[in-house]
Design a protein around this motif. Structure first.
Motif, PDB file in Angstrom:
ATOM      1  N   ILE A 139       3.183  94.939 -53.210  1.00 11.10           N
ATOM      2  CA  ILE A 139       2.778  94.031 -54.475  1.00 11.10           C
ATOM      3  C   ILE A 139       4.760  93.541 -53.753  1.00 11.10           C
ATOM      4  O   ILE A 139       4.306  92.242 -54.304  1.00 11.10           O
ATOM      5  CB  ILE A 139       2.901  94.386 -55.431  1.00 11.10           C
ATOM      6  N   MET A 140       5.739  93.883 -53.274  1.00 11.52           N
ATOM      7  CA  MET A 140       6.337  93.198 -53.100  1.00 11.52           C
ATOM      8  C   MET A 140       7.311  94.372 -51.663  1.00 11.52           C
ATOM      9  O   MET A 140       7.225  94.610 -50.740  1.00 11.52           O
ATOM     10  CB  MET A 140       7.351  93.640 -53.687  1.00 11.52           C
ATOM     11  N   TYR A 141       8.138  92.523 -51.417  1.00 10.27           N
ATOM     12  CA  TYR A 141       8.906  93.588 -49.921  1.00 10.27           C
ATOM     13  C   TYR A 141      10.085  92.664 -49.297  1.00 10.27           C
ATOM     14  O   TYR A 141      10.324  91.813 -50.489  1.00 10.27           O
ATOM     15  CB  TYR A 141       7.834  92.279 -48.713  1.00 10.27           C
ATOM     16  N   GLY A 142      10.738  93.408 -49.067  1.00  9.03           N
ATOM     17  CA  GLY A 142      12.130  92.745 -48.719  1.00  9.03           C
ATOM     18  C   GLY A 142      12.356  91.762 -48.811  1.00  9.03           C
ATOM     19  O   GLY A 142      10.605  91.078 -47.778  1.00  9.03           O
ATOM     20  N   ILE A 143      13.623  91.040 -48.108  1.00  4.03           N
ATOM     21  CA  ILE A 143      13.120  89.261 -47.706  1.00  4.03           C
ATOM     22  C   ILE A 143      13.395  89.543 -45.917  1.00  4.03           C
ATOM     23  O   ILE A 143      12.581  88.827 -45.665  1.00  4.03           O
ATOM     24  CB  ILE A 143      14.393  89.405 -48.238  1.00  4.03           C
ATOM     25  N   ASP A 144      13.438  90.938 -45.362  1.00  2.00           N
ATOM     26  CA  ASP A 144      13.221  90.869 -43.934  1.00  2.00           C
ATOM     27  C   ASP A 144      11.645  91.465 -43.150  1.00  2.00           C
ATOM     28  O   ASP A 144      11.517  91.498 -42.537  1.00  2.00           O
ATOM     29  CB  ASP A 144      14.129  91.728 -42.985  1.00  2.00           C
ATOM     30  N   GLY A 145      11.118  91.493 -44.760  1.00  2.00           N
ATOM     31  CA  GLY A 145      10.091  92.638 -44.599  1.00  2.00           C
ATOM     32  C   GLY A 145       9.334  93.736 -45.160  1.00  2.00           C
ATOM     33  O   GLY A 145       8.329  94.320 -44.560  1.00  2.00           O
ATOM     34  N   ARG A 146      11.233  94.894 -45.069  1.00  4.94           N
ATOM     35  CA  ARG A 146      10.892  96.128 -45.482  1.00  4.94           C
ATOM     36  C   ARG A 146       9.518  96.080 -46.565  1.00  4.94           C
ATOM     37  O   ARG A 146       9.822  95.888 -47.679  1.00  4.94           O
ATOM     38  CB  ARG A 146      11.946  96.243 -45.246  1.00  4.94           C
ATOM     39  N   THR A 147       9.501  97.561 -46.507  1.00  4.81           N
ATOM     40  CA  THR A 147       8.650  98.197 -47.431  1.00  4.81           C
ATOM     41  C   THR A 147       9.116  98.921 -48.393  1.00  4.81           C
ATOM     42  O   THR A 147       8.378  99.311 -49.198  1.00  4.81           O
ATOM     43  CB  THR A 147       6.752  98.870 -46.798  1.00  4.81           C
ATOM     44  N   ASP A 148      10.035  99.648 -48.294  1.00  8.09           N
ATOM     45  CA  ASP A 148      11.006 100.778 -48.196  1.00  8.09           C
ATOM     46  C   ASP A 148      11.792 100.106 -49.933  1.00  8.09           C
ATOM     47  O   ASP A 148      13.061  99.350 -49.058  1.00  8.09           O
ATOM     48  CB  ASP A 148      11.663 101.716 -47.644  1.00  8.09           C
ATOM     49  N   LEU A 149      11.374 100.049 -51.287  1.00  6.77           N
ATOM     50  CA  LEU A 149      12.483  99.635 -51.890  1.00  6.77           C
ATOM     51  C   LEU A 149      12.750 100.614 -52.924  1.00  6.77           C
ATOM     52  O   LEU A 149      12.707 100.422 -54.316  1.00  6.77           O
ATOM     53  CB  LEU A 149      11.564  98.440 -52.825  1.00  6.77           C
ATOM     54  N   THR A 150      13.043 101.579 -52.484  1.00  7.94           N
ATOM     55  CA  THR A 150      12.993 102.704 -53.164  1.00  7.94           C
ATOM     56  C   THR A 150      13.658 102.558 -54.693  1.00  7.94           C
ATOM     57  O   THR A 150      15.164 102.159 -54.397  1.00  7.94           O
ATOM     58  CB  THR A 150      13.394 103.691 -53.070  1.00  7.94           C
ATOM     59  N   GLU A 151      13.800 102.702 -55.823  1.00 10.57           N
ATOM     60  CA  GLU A 151      14.117 102.301 -56.811  1.00 10.57           C
ATOM     61  C   GLU A 151      15.679 103.435 -57.181  1.00 10.57           C
ATOM     62  O   GLU A 151      15.252 104.474 -57.324  1.00 10.57           O
ATOM     63  CB  GLU A 151      13.659 102.152 -58.155  1.00 10.57           C
ATOM     64  N   HIS A 152      16.003 103.502 -57.606  1.00  9.94           N
ATOM     65  CA  HIS A 152      18.001 104.330 -58.206  1.00  9.94           C
ATOM     66  C   HIS A 152      18.499 103.999 -59.168  1.00  9.94           C
ATOM     67  O   HIS A 152      18.747 102.196 -59.046  1.00  9.94           O
ATOM     68  CB  HIS A 152      18.148 104.882 -57.219  1.00  9.94           C
ATOM     69  N   GLU A 153      19.131 104.009 -59.753  1.00  7.85           N
ATOM     70  CA  GLU A 153      20.414 103.538 -61.505  1.00  7.85           C
ATOM     71  C   GLU A 153      21.434 103.938 -60.311  1.00  7.85           C
ATOM     72  O   GLU A 153      21.827 104.471 -60.075  1.00  7.85           O
ATOM     73  CB  GLU A 153      19.964 104.422 -61.945  1.00  7.85           C
ATOM     74  N   LEU A 154      22.945 102.541 -60.724  1.00  6.47           N
ATOM     75  CA  LEU A 154      23.440 102.894 -60.687  1.00  6.47           C
ATOM     76  C   LEU A 154      24.711 103.064 -61.634  1.00  6.47           C
ATOM     77  O   LEU A 154      24.484 102.400 -62.480  1.00  6.47           O
ATOM     78  CB  LEU A 154      24.110 101.546 -60.077  1.00  6.47           C
ATOM     79  N   ALA A 155      24.632 104.546 -61.601  1.00  8.90           N
ATOM     80  CA  ALA A 155      25.136 105.309 -63.131  1.00  8.90           C
ATOM     81  C   ALA A 155      26.579 104.915 -63.710  1.00  8.90           C
ATOM     82  O   ALA A 155      27.380 104.525 -64.857  1.00  8.90           O
ATOM     83  CB  ALA A 155      24.935 106.684 -62.964  1.00  8.90           C
ATOM     84  N   HIS A 156      27.503 103.821 -62.590  1.00  7.51           N
ATOM     85  CA  HIS A 156      29.053 104.025 -62.782  1.00  7.51           C
ATOM     86  C   HIS A 156      29.210 102.011 -63.362  1.00  7.51           C
ATOM     87  O   HIS A 156      30.273 102.320 -63.761  1.00  7.51           O
ATOM     88  CB  HIS A 156      29.587 104.146 -61.197  1.00  7.51           C
ATOM     89  N   LEU A 157      28.210 101.816 -63.729  1.00  7.81           N
ATOM     90  CA  LEU A 157      28.276 100.577 -63.894  1.00  7.81           C
ATOM     91  C   LEU A 157      27.595  99.844 -65.471  1.00  7.81           C
ATOM     92  O   LEU A 157      26.646 100.557 -66.035  1.00  7.81           O
ATOM     93  CB  LEU A 157      27.319  98.870 -63.332  1.00  7.81           C
ATOM     94  N   GLU A 158      28.327  99.570 -66.176  1.00 11.11           N
ATOM     95  CA  GLU A 158      27.905  99.813 -67.194  1.00 11.11           C
ATOM     96  C   GLU A 158      25.946  98.822 -68.128  1.00 11.11           C
ATOM     97  O   GLU A 158      26.430  98.728 -68.999  1.00 11.11           O
ATOM     98  CB  GLU A 158      29.117  99.594 -68.714  1.00 11.11           C
TER      99      GLU A 158
END
Length: 610
Positions: A325-344
């Motif tokens: 359903i979505m791609y990176g701006i360069d066409g890549r397919t790996d858009l693994t989601e993770h959280e940045l716990a150090h930001l509030e």
């Protein structure tokens, strides 16, 4: 909540509201500039790169580029007419000054890789003392950097990225940051230029004359681009601002169009509905093509078609469909989601997410959006090639085989798959538009199979998507929950806009999901989506509502709803994804989906008004 240095310097809040921002960019990345003169969001060198300035997500750790009057000042912000050059004015007791923010659009590869961001400070009346404080925080504030002063240049260097700040006034080190204080008299100016440096890109000063020249060149670029617009209707300023915004969300090297340039701006303060939108949603980008084609911008449509041809393969064998359903701006397919716990998070609204797990969802509606955009491109811009037609056929054949699967739907729910009506509708669109193309151009296609699937979907929607009890088309098959996505039914020409069943549906939606012409996409209590918290009205749905009423002949109501919706834009004519019950912008900002829907609604309302 503890106060931080930003308050000590500016006397302002830790976080500006989302709507208190303007946008500049170079067709590779963007920066958000607050009405207080602070750049508090900037990713370099691309939309989806780690941030350099992200104080919009964490006032202490995110980093920012502040520029303000040294004393008390009122501010106003506007775009230089018909451009994406942003002006922030400071009104003080002693005079008036302004900051002209822009990113030059460069064709030369090396200069384009500089990603130059220019802040041109001018005193236009009296005298003004300015202060600046430049505090980059690399990789979302997680990667350390060093500061090296070399004459009039400040080098901020990290393991992955180095930036050079040059100025026409003296810079001083302030720990790992740089600062300056300077006084300008009427007619005087100062220039700050922030560049990515390294490799072939050497540090380079930006003297006043060069800044003035690049200002004029950038203004000329945007005005020349906008001059292609064929829109001459009643809402020219808002439509053209939307077009300029969509252009800013285009990634020039590939033709990709991002859904929004930010991540994790909350749909509800304190809630968990925070997502990374810095990617290419097939649906959003395809609708953008429609909006831009409407206005006459065929070059952007062609660039996106090239992106589709190069990066979106219909034969990669994925279990959830031939397309993500979505791609990176360069066409890549790996858009693994993770959280940045150090930001509030913005105003403490954690989590901050990078990547998007929805990339692995099945959303059948994307095929309709994509093939409809290809159909319009073939009709209004340039005939598709034989190879592109083969790809269309492969997609349509897949839709014919898989349209009746449950999926996560357009709203990307995380509460389990359902047989969503909108997904069925857009599968019908995919097949119907392909049949039109084949017939109009005499292209080879398995038309008997396609027609059978198209007609089966049509009958299925009418038999199982219609609720006798609600006297309305519903969110999913055999259900009774309403969903604003069905507003697309007459817009896609699936049903006549004056059909009694549709008018009854429109009345039901108006009664249950509309508030002061603003439209909620659905009721989360009636249809749990797997997430906690409430949300605001969805701005794209509000513009769909306008368009649906236009087609239903309720033109006066549509015009009033449209004019009301315009009052919810920010001071620059920009929209986030949602609007809260108090009228505040919520979600990632600005959002392409909203602006393309504004263009379409204005176009059709103009035509109806004559």
């Amino acid at each position: 909540m503890a106060e931080v240095s930003k308050d000590a310097i500016s006397g302002g809040p830790r976080y500006l509201p989302i709507a208190e921002h303007g946008l500049i960019g170079d067709l590779r990345s963007v920066a958000l500039v607050g009405t207080d003169g602070t750049i508090d969001w900037y990713c370099c060198p691309a939309f989806d790169a780690p941030s350099v300035f992200a104080s919009i997500l964490d006032a202490e750790r995110g980093g920012s580029f502040r520029m303000s009057a040294a004393g008390p000042a009122k501010t106003k912000q506007f775009y230089f007419p018909d451009t994406n050059v942003l002006i922030t004015r400071f009104f003080t007791e002693d005079g008036v000054g302004e900051v002209q923010d822009f990113m030059p659009i460069r064709g030369e590869k090396i200069e384009a890789e500089r990603h130059r961001l220019i802040r041109r400070v001018v005193c236009v009346r009296g005298s003004v003392v300015f202060r600046t404080h430049v505090a980059p925080r690399f990789d979302f504030g997680a990667r350390p950097h060093t500061l090296r002063m070399d004459g009039a240049v400040a080098f901020f260097e990290s393991a992955q990225l180095s930036l050079a700040l040059t100025a026409t006034v003296p810079l001083e080190a302030d720990g790992l940051d740089a600062r300056a204080e300077f006084k300008l008299a009427e007619g005087e100016s100062a220039v700050f230029a922030l560049d990515q440096v390294g490799g072939e890109v050497a540090p380079r000063r930006c003297p006043r004359m060069e800044a003035e020249d690049q200002f004029e060149t950038t203004v000329a670029y945007w005005r020349k681009w906008l001059s292609q617009s064929k829109y001459r209707g009643r809402w020219r300023e808002m439509v053209h601002r939307s077009a300029l915004t969509l252009k800013l969300l285009t990634y020039a090297p590939t033709g990709a169009i991002v859904a929004a340039p930010t991540t994790s701006l909350p749909e509800q303060p304190g809630g968990e509905r925070n997502w990374d939108y810095r990617y290419v949603w097939v649906r959003d980008a395809a609708f953008c093509v429609y909006a831009l084609l409407r206005l006459g911008f065929t070059g952007e449509a062609e660039a996106f078609m090239n992106f589709v041809t190069r990066h979106i393969s219909p034969g990669d064998g994925r279990a959830s469909g031939p397309l993500q359903i979505m791609y990176g701006i360069d066409g890549r397919t790996d858009l693994t989601e993770h959280e940045l716990a150090h930001l509030e998070g913005h105003e403490g609204s954690a989590p901050v997410r990078v990547g998007n797990a929805a990339a692995e969802q099945l959303q059948l509606d994307i095929y309709g959006a994509l093939i409809d955009s290809i159909y319009l491109y073939d009709k209004w811009a340039r005939p598709v090639s034989s190879d592109q037609w083969d790809d269309v056929c492969a997609l349509v054949d897949w839709v014919c085989e898989h349209w009746d699967q449950p999926d996560e739907g357009i709203w990307e729910t995380r509460g389990g798959r359902k047989n969503f009506l909108y997904s069925r509708l857009m599968c019908w669109v995919a097949i119907e538009r392909a049949i039109r193309m084949a017939n109009r151009r005499g292209l080879p296609a398995d038309l008997p199979r396609w027609r059978e699937a198209r007609d089966t979907i049509y009958r299925r929607i009418h038999s199982r998507g219609w609720s006798e009890k609600r006297q309305a088309f519903t969110q999913y098959e055999d259900g009774e929950v309403l969903d604003a996505a069905v507003l697309m039914m007459p817009l896609t020409k699936f049903i006549a806009p004056t059909d009694p069943k549709w008018l009854s549906t429109l009345d039901a939606l108006t009664e249950e999901l509309v508030s002061d012409s603003l439209v909620y996409r659905y009721d989360p209590e009636a249809s749990p989506d797997g997430l906690r918290g409430d949300e605001g009205t969805f701005s794209i749905c509000s513009f769909w509502y306008v368009e649906a009423m236009v087609h239903a002949g309720r033109v006066d109501e549509a015009r009033l709803a449209f004019e009301k919706m315009l009052t919810y834009a920010n001071h620059l004519g920009l929209y986030a994804e949602e609007i809260s019950h108090t009228g505040e912008q919520q979600g990632n900002f600005p959002q392409a989906f909203t602006h393309l829907a504004l263009i379409s609604a204005a176009f059709n309302l103009d035509r109806a008004l004559g």
